[in-house]
Design a protein around this motif. Structure first.
Motif, PDB file in Angstrom:
ATOM      1  N   LEU A 332       0.831  -1.216   0.000  1.00  0.00           N
ATOM      2  CA  LEU A 332       0.000   0.000   0.000  1.00  0.00           C
ATOM      3  C   LEU A 332       0.860   1.258   0.000  1.00  0.00           C
ATOM      4  O   LEU A 332       0.550   2.240  -0.694  1.00  0.00           O
ATOM      5  N   GLY A 333       1.932   1.250   0.787  1.00  0.00           N
ATOM      6  CA  GLY A 333       2.795   2.422   0.828  1.00  0.00           C
ATOM      7  C   GLY A 333       3.442   2.712  -0.517  1.00  0.00           C
ATOM      8  O   GLY A 333       3.468   3.864  -0.976  1.00  0.00           O
ATOM      9  N   SER A 334       3.955   1.679  -1.182  1.00  0.00           N
ATOM     10  CA  SER A 334       4.569   1.856  -2.499  1.00  0.00           C
ATOM     11  C   SER A 334       3.545   2.343  -3.515  1.00  0.00           C
ATOM     12  O   SER A 334       3.846   3.179  -4.364  1.00  0.00           O
ATOM     13  N   THR A 335       2.326   1.806  -3.417  1.00  0.00           N
ATOM     14  CA  THR A 335       1.272   2.205  -4.344  1.00  0.00           C
ATOM     15  C   THR A 335       0.894   3.674  -4.151  1.00  0.00           C
ATOM     16  O   THR A 335       0.794   4.433  -5.119  1.00  0.00           O
ATOM     17  N   VAL A 336       0.711   4.067  -2.910  1.00  0.00           N
ATOM     18  CA  VAL A 336       0.364   5.462  -2.635  1.00  0.00           C
ATOM     19  C   VAL A 336       1.491   6.383  -3.079  1.00  0.00           C
ATOM     20  O   VAL A 336       1.257   7.414  -3.731  1.00  0.00           O
ATOM     21  N   GLY A 337       2.726   6.033  -2.744  1.00  0.00           N
ATOM     22  CA  GLY A 337       3.863   6.863  -3.129  1.00  0.00           C
ATOM     23  C   GLY A 337       3.990   7.010  -4.627  1.00  0.00           C
ATOM     24  O   GLY A 337       4.266   8.104  -5.142  1.00  0.00           O
ATOM     25  N   GLY A 338       3.768   5.897  -5.362  1.00  0.00           N
ATOM     26  CA  GLY A 338       3.890   5.948  -6.817  1.00  0.00           C
ATOM     27  C   GLY A 338       2.727   6.633  -7.503  1.00  0.00           C
ATOM     28  O   GLY A 338       2.916   7.489  -8.367  1.00  0.00           O
ATOM     29  N   GLN A 339       1.499   6.275  -7.101  1.00  0.00           N
ATOM     30  CA  GLN A 339       0.323   6.786  -7.805  1.00  0.00           C
ATOM     31  C   GLN A 339       0.004   8.233  -7.438  1.00  0.00           C
ATOM     32  O   GLN A 339      -0.252   9.060  -8.315  1.00  0.00           O
ATOM     33  N   ALA A 340       0.016   8.543  -6.156  1.00  0.00           N
ATOM     34  CA  ALA A 340      -0.194   9.941  -5.768  1.00  0.00           C
ATOM     35  C   ALA A 340       0.969  10.790  -6.273  1.00  0.00           C
ATOM     36  O   ALA A 340       0.785  11.916  -6.754  1.00  0.00           O
ATOM     37  N   GLY A 341       2.167  10.231  -6.179  1.00  0.00           N
ATOM     38  CA  GLY A 341       3.346  10.953  -6.644  1.00  0.00           C
ATOM     39  C   GLY A 341       3.300  11.273  -8.120  1.00  0.00           C
ATOM     40  O   GLY A 341       3.744  12.348  -8.550  1.00  0.00           O
ATOM     41  N   SER A 342       2.759  10.366  -8.926  1.00  0.00           N
ATOM     42  CA  SER A 342       2.725  10.589 -10.375  1.00  0.00           C
ATOM     43  C   SER A 342       1.874  11.794 -10.733  1.00  0.00           C
ATOM     44  O   SER A 342       2.230  12.580 -11.622  1.00  0.00           O
ATOM     45  N   ARG A 343       0.768  11.938 -10.031  1.00  0.00           N
ATOM     46  CA  ARG A 343      -0.111  13.079 -10.321  1.00  0.00           C
ATOM     47  C   ARG A 343       0.530  14.393  -9.885  1.00  0.00           C
ATOM     48  O   ARG A 343       0.449  15.402 -10.591  1.00  0.00           O
ATOM     49  N   VAL A 344       1.175  14.362  -8.731  1.00  0.00           N
ATOM     50  CA  VAL A 344       1.891  15.559  -8.272  1.00  0.00           C
ATOM     51  C   VAL A 344       3.047  15.875  -9.217  1.00  0.00           C
ATOM     52  O   VAL A 344       3.293  17.036  -9.560  1.00  0.00           O
ATOM     53  N   LEU A 345       3.740  14.818  -9.653  1.00  0.00           N
ATOM     54  CA  LEU A 345       4.894  14.995 -10.537  1.00  0.00           C
ATOM     55  C   LEU A 345       4.486  15.662 -11.846  1.00  0.00           C
ATOM     56  O   LEU A 345       5.121  16.628 -12.299  1.00  0.00           O
ATOM     57  N   ASP A 346       3.414  15.168 -12.471  1.00  0.00           N
ATOM     58  CA  ASP A 346       2.945  15.754 -13.730  1.00  0.00           C
ATOM     59  C   ASP A 346       2.451  17.182 -13.524  1.00  0.00           C
ATOM     60  O   ASP A 346       2.701  18.066 -14.347  1.00  0.00           O
ATOM     61  N   PHE A 347       1.731  17.413 -12.413  1.00  0.00           N
ATOM     62  CA  PHE A 347       1.211  18.753 -12.135  1.00  0.00           C
ATOM     63  C   PHE A 347       2.352  19.757 -11.972  1.00  0.00           C
ATOM     64  O   PHE A 347       2.339  20.840 -12.573  1.00  0.00           O
ATOM     65  N   LEU A 348       3.343  19.388 -11.169  1.00  0.00           N
ATOM     66  CA  LEU A 348       4.470  20.288 -10.938  1.00  0.00           C
ATOM     67  C   LEU A 348       5.268  20.524 -12.218  1.00  0.00           C
ATOM     68  O   LEU A 348       5.697  21.648 -12.503  1.00  0.00           O
ATOM     69  N   TYR A 349       5.444  19.473 -13.010  1.00  0.00           N
ATOM     70  CA  TYR A 349       6.212  19.611 -14.246  1.00  0.00           C
ATOM     71  C   TYR A 349       5.529  20.584 -15.209  1.00  0.00           C
ATOM     72  O   TYR A 349       6.168  21.479 -15.766  1.00  0.00           O
TER      73      TYR A 349
END
Length: 497
Positions: A332-349
């Motif tokens: 669950l931790g890896s999933t949250v880190g990857g999936q939530a992170g991807s949306r933040v990553l694209d938004f910030l980029y």
């Protein structure tokens, strides 16, 4: 459109356009590239459905191998009893981690092969190789056979670590790459966590460690059948090389070449490809620092995976199946880190690119890493000290969840940063990092029992937290500031996207 002679056929004139319509008049060479920015042969112009199908299958390849690497962990006592291996011995640890050791060698072989044969062919051939020797593991009768077959299965399973990330980069532009990269980056993280989670119940219900290998082989076989139907080549040099081959046959003109054709012989490409990741490790500060950090992440992950069940067996008195469910915290931790992170990553980029006049840089991937890097030491400290004092069972799981969020987020940022940084050479950069981190994945579990028996879970995990703090936390700030200068000095990095 450039023409080499009046005898060049009309067929060539309708297809040979190119990336830059280049003509070398001295040697009359026609250079073949994409037919404009909307060329349907370019993988980035495929339909979203087709690109996602390819991304998911490539990610499943990257998921399957780590599952097989760790799924035997809960069954090690059964395997050891059958093979006469002393419990808690170095040999017992090696039966688990030797699979990961093969990654270090495999990525240096499969990566260069993909430059010659294409990414998708290598993914499929390597999976068949993995499948054959994974089945052989289930048939093994002696300890040397288990070790040899596990190593060879890991050799086949190494290919997605070196190749699949490059395929994702081929398919998606930097603006939309974050989500796709998060799917791929998640696979090598949740795979090792899923393996013991499922393996614990398989071992308990089947009562035979060999079913661990039968079940993973069945899943890998089904995936291979799907891959035959779905996967197509994504690597531009291979696609354009095939286009140039076709045009040479159609026109009879031997001077037609792909824009990526360097004129090097296949042997030089292969051996050069094996050396290139090592060269990256020797000369590229970006690769060196992140290879070291990824090695720590991977080592901590596998160290945790190999000792996690024992924490719940010994300290909390739980049975194998129930103890295995705690791997959900890693999942669950890896999933949250990857999936939530991807949306933040694209938004910030996208936001930072817009502020930079529409010019994106790899450093725009790093602000998220500045945050997620801090979660590793925090999570390790919570996990270690709550397990040490046998506090309520949910508290160690919360600690593991927190540092797994960090591993998932960090992994995503680093992989995407490397793909943005090295473009077509991303496979070599990822191979360099993957090879280096595999040694840590192999080595960390070997000293896990000795470390925890001497220091306990509290101080043992505190040392790991300190290592993550010292290496991981300063790195994103350093590269955010000095990354452009380092890329300007590099022979391999791109300057902007």
């Amino acid at each position: 459109m450039a023409m080499s002679s009046a005898n060049t056929s009309k067929a060539a004139s309708t297809v040979v356009s190119l990336h830059s319509d280049v003509e070398d008049k001295r040697s009359s060479i026609l250079v073949v590239g994409w037919d404009g920015p909307t060329d349907p042969a370019n993988p980035r112009n495929w339909s979203r459905h087709r690109r996602w199908a390819t991304t998911i299958v490539a990610s499943l390849f990257a998921f399957m191998s780590p599952v097989a690497s760790s799924m035997i962990a809960p069954s090690l006592p059964q395997l050891s009893a059958d093979m006469g291996i002393q419990p808690g011995s170095l040999l017992q640890s090696m039966t688990l981690s030797i699979f990961v050791l093969a990654y270090a060698i495999g990525v240096l072989i499969w990566g260069p092969l993909s430059e010659l044969l294409g990414r998708q062919l290598v993914l499929q051939v390597s999976n068949i190789f993995f499948l054959v020797f994974n089945i052989a593991c289930g048939l093994a009768k002696t300890t040397p056979q288990v070790l040899a077959f596990r190593f060879l299965a890991g050799l086949g399973g190494a290919a997605p670590m070196a190749v699949a990330g490059g395929s994702v980069g081929d398919l998606w532009s930097p603006d939309e790459r974050g989500l796709a990269m998060s799917i791929y980056s998640l696979a090598p993280l949740i795979g090792p966590a899923t393996g013991p989670l499922v393996g614990g119940w398989v071992a308990q219900k089947a009562g035979d460690w060999r079913w661990v290998y039968w079940s993973t082989s069945i899943a890998a076989g089904i995936l291979q059948l799907v891959a035959f139907l779905v996967l197509r080549e994504t690597y531009p040099p291979i696609i354009l090389g095939r286009k140039a081959d076709r045009l040479r046959k159609e026109t009879g003109d031997p001077h037609i070449r792909s824009v990526h054709d360097t004129g090097r012989r296949p042997a030089a490409v292969f051996f050069g490809g094996m050396v290139k990741p090592l060269l990256f490790l020797a000369t590229e500060p970006i690769v060196q620092v992140f290879a070291l950090y990824m090695a720590v992440l991977y080592g901590v992950l596998y160290l945790t995976l190999t000792t996690f069940v024992e924490v719940w067996r010994v300290r909390y008195g739980e049975a194998d199946g129930l103890a295995g469910t705690h791997y959900l915290a890693v999942f669950l931790g890896s999933t949250v880190g990857g999936q939530a992170g991807s949306r933040v990553l694209d938004f910030l980029y996208r936001r930072m690119k817009a502020r930079n006049g529409g010019v994106g840089t790899p450093e725009m991937r790093l602000p998220l890493l500045m945050v997620t890097a801090t979660t590793l030491p925090i999570g390790l400290l919570i996990y270690g000290w709550t397990a040490e004092h046998r506090l309520f069972w949910l508290l160690p799981d919360i600690g593991v969840f927190i540092f797994s969020v960090g591993i998932g987020g960090n992994w995503l940022c680093i992989q995407t940063y490397l793909v943005d940084n090295y473009a077509l050479l991303a496979a070599s950069a990822i191979a360099a990092v993957s090879s280096f981190r595999a040694f840590a994945g192999f080595g960390f579990p070997l000293f896990a029992d000795a470390m925890y028996s001497k220091l306990g879970d509290g101080w043992g995990n505190s040392i790991l937290a300190l290592v993550c703090l010292v290496i991981g936390c300063p790195a994103p700030f350093f590269f955010y500031r000095y990354g452009p200068k380092l890329r300007a000095l590099s022979k391999h990095a791109v300057l902007e996207k």
